[in-house]
Each structure stands twice: as structure tokens, then as C-alpha cells.
Design an enzyme around this catalytic site. Sequence first.
Site, mmCIF file in Angstrom:
data_model
loop_
_atom_site.group_PDB
_atom_site.id
_atom_site.type_symbol
_atom_site.label_atom_id
_atom_site.label_comp_id
_atom_site.label_asym_id
_atom_site.label_seq_id
_atom_site.Cartn_x
_atom_site.Cartn_y
_atom_site.Cartn_z
ATOM 1 N N HIS A 57 -31.482 -21.000 18.129
ATOM 2 C CA HIS A 57 -31.325 -21.458 19.512
ATOM 3 C C HIS A 57 -31.707 -20.402 20.537
ATOM 4 C CE1 HIS A 57 -29.380 -24.816 17.621
ATOM 5 N NE2 HIS A 57 -29.038 -25.368 18.753
ATOM 6 N N GLU A 67 -16.038 -19.749 20.980
ATOM 7 C CA GLU A 67 -17.200 -18.972 20.561
ATOM 8 C C GLU A 67 -17.007 -17.474 20.699
ATOM 9 O OE1 GLU A 67 -20.974 -20.875 21.300
ATOM 10 O OE2 GLU A 67 -21.935 -18.939 21.544
ATOM 11 N N ARG A 127 -10.523 -31.394 39.188
ATOM 12 C CA ARG A 127 -10.135 -30.336 38.239
ATOM 13 C C ARG A 127 -9.867 -30.858 36.831
ATOM 14 N NH1 ARG A 127 -6.733 -28.634 42.615
ATOM 15 N NH2 ARG A 127 -7.856 -27.168 43.937
ATOM 16 N N HIS A 133 -34.146 -21.623 23.040
ATOM 17 C CA HIS A 133 -33.880 -21.701 24.482
ATOM 18 C C HIS A 133 -34.990 -21.014 25.271
ATOM 19 C CE1 HIS A 133 -29.230 -22.389 24.174
ATOM 20 N NE2 HIS A 133 -29.935 -23.413 23.756
ATOM 21 N N ARG A 171 -18.419 -19.457 15.852
ATOM 22 C CA ARG A 171 -19.086 -20.619 16.440
ATOM 23 C C ARG A 171 -20.534 -20.312 16.817
ATOM 24 N NH1 ARG A 171 -16.900 -25.055 20.801
ATOM 25 N NH2 ARG A 171 -18.844 -26.248 20.870
ATOM 26 N N HIS A 206 -35.230 -30.483 22.661
ATOM 27 C CA HIS A 206 -34.373 -29.375 22.229
ATOM 28 C C HIS A 206 -34.554 -29.066 20.741
ATOM 29 C CE1 HIS A 206 -30.924 -26.749 21.944
ATOM 30 N NE2 HIS A 206 -30.308 -27.557 21.106
ATOM 31 N N ASN A 236 -25.724 -21.609 16.470
ATOM 32 C CA ASN A 236 -26.903 -21.427 17.314
ATOM 33 C C ASN A 236 -28.084 -20.818 16.585
ATOM 34 O OD1 ASN A 236 -26.098 -22.460 19.874
ATOM 35 N ND2 ASN A 236 -24.666 -20.757 20.018
ATOM 36 N N GLU A 250 -31.092 -30.071 13.922
ATOM 37 C CA GLU A 250 -29.712 -29.588 13.853
ATOM 38 C C GLU A 250 -29.081 -29.892 12.493
ATOM 39 O OE1 GLU A 250 -28.446 -27.712 16.191
ATOM 40 O OE2 GLU A 250 -29.570 -28.188 18.016
ATOM 41 N N LYS A 288 -18.621 -28.389 24.204
ATOM 42 C CA LYS A 288 -19.466 -27.608 25.114
ATOM 43 C C LYS A 288 -20.125 -28.557 26.109
ATOM 44 C CE LYS A 288 -20.910 -23.525 22.535
ATOM 45 N NZ LYS A 288 -22.096 -22.754 22.133
ATOM 46 N N LYS A 292 -19.708 -29.026 11.688
ATOM 47 C CA LYS A 292 -19.493 -28.526 13.045
ATOM 48 C C LYS A 292 -18.005 -28.457 13.368
ATOM 49 C CE LYS A 292 -20.837 -28.446 17.743
ATOM 50 N NZ LYS A 292 -21.887 -28.695 18.721
#
Lengths: 365, 365
Positions: free
Chosen positions: B249, B238, B122, B253, B242, B266, B246, B186, B144, B228
Site C-alpha cells: 500500500h 494500528e 460528534r 498509495h 495492523r 486502488h 498494508n 486485497e 478506518k 482482517k
Amino acid sequence: MTPKALLYKDRFFGNSDTLLLISNNCLYYRHVQGKKVLVVTNNTVAPLYLDKVTDALTRGNPNVSVENVILPDGENYKNMDTLMKVFDKAIESRLDRRCTFVALGGGVIGDMCGYAAASYLRGVSFIQIPTTVMAQVDSSVGGKTGINHRLGKNLIGAFYQPQCVLVDTDTLNTLPDRELASGLAEVIKYGLIRDAEFFEWQEQNMHKLMARDPRAFAYAIKRSCENKAEVVSLDEKESGLRATLNLGHTFGHAIETGFGYGQWLHGEAVAAGMVMAVDMSYRLGWIDDSIVKRVHNILQQAKLPTAPPDTMTVEMFKSIMAVDKKVADGLLRLILLKGPLGNCVFTGDYDRKALDDTLYAFCKS
Amino acid sequence: MTPKALLYKDRFFGNSDTLLLISNNCLYYRHVQGKKVLVVTNNTVAPLYLDKVTDALTRGNPNVSVENVILPDGENYKNMDTLMKVFDKAIESRLDRRCTFVALGGGVIGDMCGYAAASYLRGVSFIQIPTTVMAQVDSSVGGKTGINHRLGKNLIGAFYQPQCVLVDTDTLNTLPDRELASGLAEVIKYGLIRDAEFFEWQEQNMHKLMARDPRAFAYAIKRSCENKAEVVSLDEKESGLRATLNLGHTFGHAIETGFGYGQWLHGEAVAAGMVMAVDMSYRLGWIDDSIVKRVHNILQQAKLPTAPPDTMTVEMFKSIMAVDKKVADGLLRLILLKGPLGNCVFTGDYDRKALDDTLYAFCKS
């Protein structure tokens, strides 16, 4: 569900008086985020309660769509393969970040659904509707979620809090005897670690609990949750105090892992584990023998085991306990009773011989 | 590693001036919790840096034991099966809650190691040592973590912060050209969404970046991380701002998922995605055509794609984008440029026809 249900408010621990009686089903809806709900349940609970819960979620709320995923029942399915079925269903249903997961079932469902909610899209809302005593008094409260690994219990998971926990004592009517007794092991635990008065109440009222008296149960659930909430609110991430909730669990997890998940119920293993922890506490000279006897008596009244299965060996206990989450820098810390009834310690500072003596006393080899 | 390394302090974002030059390896140790470390890396990076990092972690610290797990390299291995190898190794090595996971590699390693650290027992400590431009300017910063599902990227994961992020520009010397360019996508993004001055600096200095000038790179990394960090510090989970990180993205994606993980890097997919987002912004009348041209020019200088692969269809884009994490209650929200260079919006309030027109303009069917 019925007016006898108990509702715990959002992130309730920290407040000592947040148990509410609800009078109708619309309160479900207040806790649902977004318009899409995924009910996670199992093939035992689904025939009993899935329709009722779906109805309660959608009645008067035509915009809410409810999907469900029905998992196989049992601790031996609390693994990554089963968890993936939850993700598959959520993704296929195109659930977005504003959805809510609902755990409908016992501790296994709650732990898996909670971890799925913690991980799906990096975290969505979830609600616990526990249907077993074990889940009602313990596992649904406090935010521990996770799955088992073949080498140990609950080794993969997250601390993640539900939006609310909804307990309905009516669900006890459909619970098998062994499941009922299993939950009582945790109720007994709260008395032993921090609430002597509650333990004495249990000694006087165990016959009512065994007869499924709903008033006695409502009291036992409430008092158990209050105890747990108080501990968790002081130590959510288990840096110390929260570990005391694991009395008997280190021995118990070894039994569950060594004997095979699903052979014994969690509470059965914890009951035997508590007897071992109490035995070790007595060998260390930390408690007197009246406590040992009272623990045996109350567990027997609750029809719970007072020793591990015959097949458990000292070596099995040692090797499995070595990967327990409470090991820190190689040292196994245990929860042991110390002093008058209702007092315990979480410590790695104990005579290793007492642990060995306890293991040899309870194992044939 | 070398004196040119840059060290970001614990949970550094929120402070604007926390880039530090370190002069020796002992700083690694300061960030290691407990006595056991698990280095998670891949079969490309391990031969280059695993010995150096292991040496840095143990030199002068005989009590620290370092285990490692070497995963196959590539986005197509960023899945649950590979993640389980990290858990297996951690459990077999009997790592306890006080251990530290170290991510040594690019974004895929950082994302997987971070999610493993978030979930193991955990949650345990972790450190990022990114070895690609992509990871140094973006993925290692901000917490993330996660893995892909066969139906979409990063659908399973956690928000989980590293104890520190250690960037060494020397690692650029071993980076393939395509990987280098991928990271620059990026860098270009930060200019477009919020830092026009940085975009102009890039227009003037892209030739230095392409020539791997370490001073130019140190500046680009620092400025990217500052951008960032500022955004993440204002909106870690987010809820809105935030999401602007993206840009490109959502289209990107879809390309990665539709074209197959690992076919395009990517940043290559993001570059094509940014061109599509910019095209759509122009169709909406939100930016003038000089921005469209400058975006094309700088991406071409960085040897990045300016259109999706030929095999992508409108239907593929639509069906994959429908399960994007930024969908809320069924509505796809996008990051689009609006106004002068350096300004963007995150919105679901746009003419659906502009999106269709963009998709048809970039797809053959």
C-alpha cells in the site's frame, strides 16, 4: 509562561484532585509526543504568546521542531475552510502520527485544533493551552471538539481528549473586558446547575473577578474545572448528565447562529440564554422568583446581557433550535432549573406553552 | 437483497465465527438506531440498489424515514468538498444524534460515509453495505474511515466502527471486471501476509473467482474478513500488527497520488505495490525467488498489473512516500515479506539501498 500556571494531568477527569502548580516550563515537554509539534493559534494570540510557547517547547530539547499555523481570530472563522489550513500546514510540514498539536488560544482555537488533531492521520496527540477565561473554565476541558456549519454551531466534530490542559492565569492580563465577562457566564453556570455554594461565593466575590484578582480567578477556574471534570467523568459522550453543562446554550446557540457568528461572544449569548432558561423554569413553576432575581443580578454585575439581541425573532429561535444536537427523534430537550438553587434537569417533558411564552416575552416578533 | 447475504454482527471482530446468513430484509432494521436514516451512495450504485435498500429499511417500519445523498462516483471525489455534501444533507434533513448513516457502495463511499458518521454531531451510528469486492473483503471491515488530501491519500479521517457490515454476493453481478480484479488484490494480500493455505487455495481457484462463482467468492470474502478481523481485533489503532494489512500500500498509495486519483483503481495500485514490496524483500535476501514468481503468476491470473505506470519516477515515489502515515519520526517503515510464504514484517530496519534498487528497477527515471 510563569510559575503560576496550573497543569491538568492526562485525561484528568475522574480524579477530583489533579490540579498541579508547575514551577517551570519543562513540563510542556513531558506531554509532547514525538519530535514534531504544530502550534495552532490565531493572529491575536500569536504576537502575545507564540514565541514564549515555542521557546518553552524547544528550550533544552534541540530535537523538537515546532511549526505553527496562525489562523484568523473569531468564531466566524470556525469552519471547514479554516480547518483545512491546519491540515495543509501539517501535511506540508510532513508531520507524522507521533506529532503533537498544541492549541494556543481561546475556545475557537481549542475546538478547531482538537478536531484537526482527532482527524489528522486518524488521530494525533494534542495539548490545550487556553488563553481565555471561557477556554480555561470550560471549552478546553472535556474533549468536545468541532467546527460550525452555516446552519448551526458545532455540528461537525469529535469527542477527543487532550494529553493535558495547561492554564496560566497570567494570560488574563491581556484579555479584553468583553472576553473576560464572556468566560464568567460559564463560571456562573456551574453554580446554577450543581454548586449553590460556588454561586454564593461568586455573589460575594464578583467584584474581585471583575478587577482581575488572580487569586480569585485561580479559585474560580479550579472550582469550575472540578465541576466540569466531575460531570464529564460520569458521562463523557453526553448521554444525559453532561447535557446539563449546556444550561442556556440551546437559546444561546440560536442567538449566535441567528445574530451571526462573531457578533456576540459565546458567553454573552449563553448569559442571555440562561436568563431565558431561568424564565421558562419559573413559568413552569419549577423555581421561585428569588432565583430569577439573583441570576439577573449576578449577570449584571458581570456586565453580561440579560436578554437576546432585538433582532432575534420567535421564528428564528424555533427554526435554529430545531437542529440543535439535543433534539432526539424530533423532540427538543432543554436544561432547566428545578428546585432550590443548584439543581437542574435535562428534559423534553415540559409544557410547550411555557417555551412559547418565554420566546414571546423576549422577542419583539 | 437476497437470502445469500452475509451479515457481520456488531463490532464483530474478536469473535472468529460471526458470519451469519440472513434470510430476509428485516435484519437491516435491527441495526438502525433512531427513526431517521441517511443512505450515502453514488450515481453508479444508486440506480442499481438504492430503491432496494430503501425498501428494506422501511418495509413494515412506517416510522422510519429514509433520506439519501447521491455523490459522484470515484476516488477523485473522496475529498472535503464531497464530504460537505453529506453534512449539508444531514443538517438540512434535521437528522439528530439518534440517526443512522448507511454507506451503500464501494470503499470510497464507505470511507466517506464512515468519516461523516464519526463527525456528524460528534458521532452517529452507521452501517456498511459494501457493493464491491474491495469493500467487502477489506475497506468496510475494521473501522478506518477518511478522505484524501491533494497531497496524499486518507490523510484526514477517524477510526470509527460500523454497527454492522452487510455483504451480499449478488452485488458482484453488477461489478465491472476491473473493479472485481481490484478487490482480488486485497484477497491475495491476506494470503501473502499471514495465510499461506489461503494463498494456495487462491492459486487453485482463481479461475473460479474470475468466473464470478458465488460459492468461491463467499469463501474468499469470509476468509478475507476473518483474517482482517483477527488482525484488527489485536491492534485496532494500528500501533504495529495492523500495519501489515498494508502490504504493497505504501508503494500503491504513491502510485495513486502520483498518477492521479481515479486513473488506477486502488487494488490495481496495490497489486503493483505488492510486486515492488516482494521485489525489495527478495533483494534483502528475506524471501526466495519462488515466492516472487508465485506472486507474479497469481496477479497475472487475476488480470492485475505487476509494475507501476510508466510515468512514475523514483522522485515521485520518494516524495509521496515521505508523507505516508507509516512514517514515524522521519523514518519510513514498510511491510515486507520475510521467511516462508505467509510471513511478513513491519519495519524501518532495512538497507536503504534495497529500496533504491527496487525503485530504480521499476521506474524509467
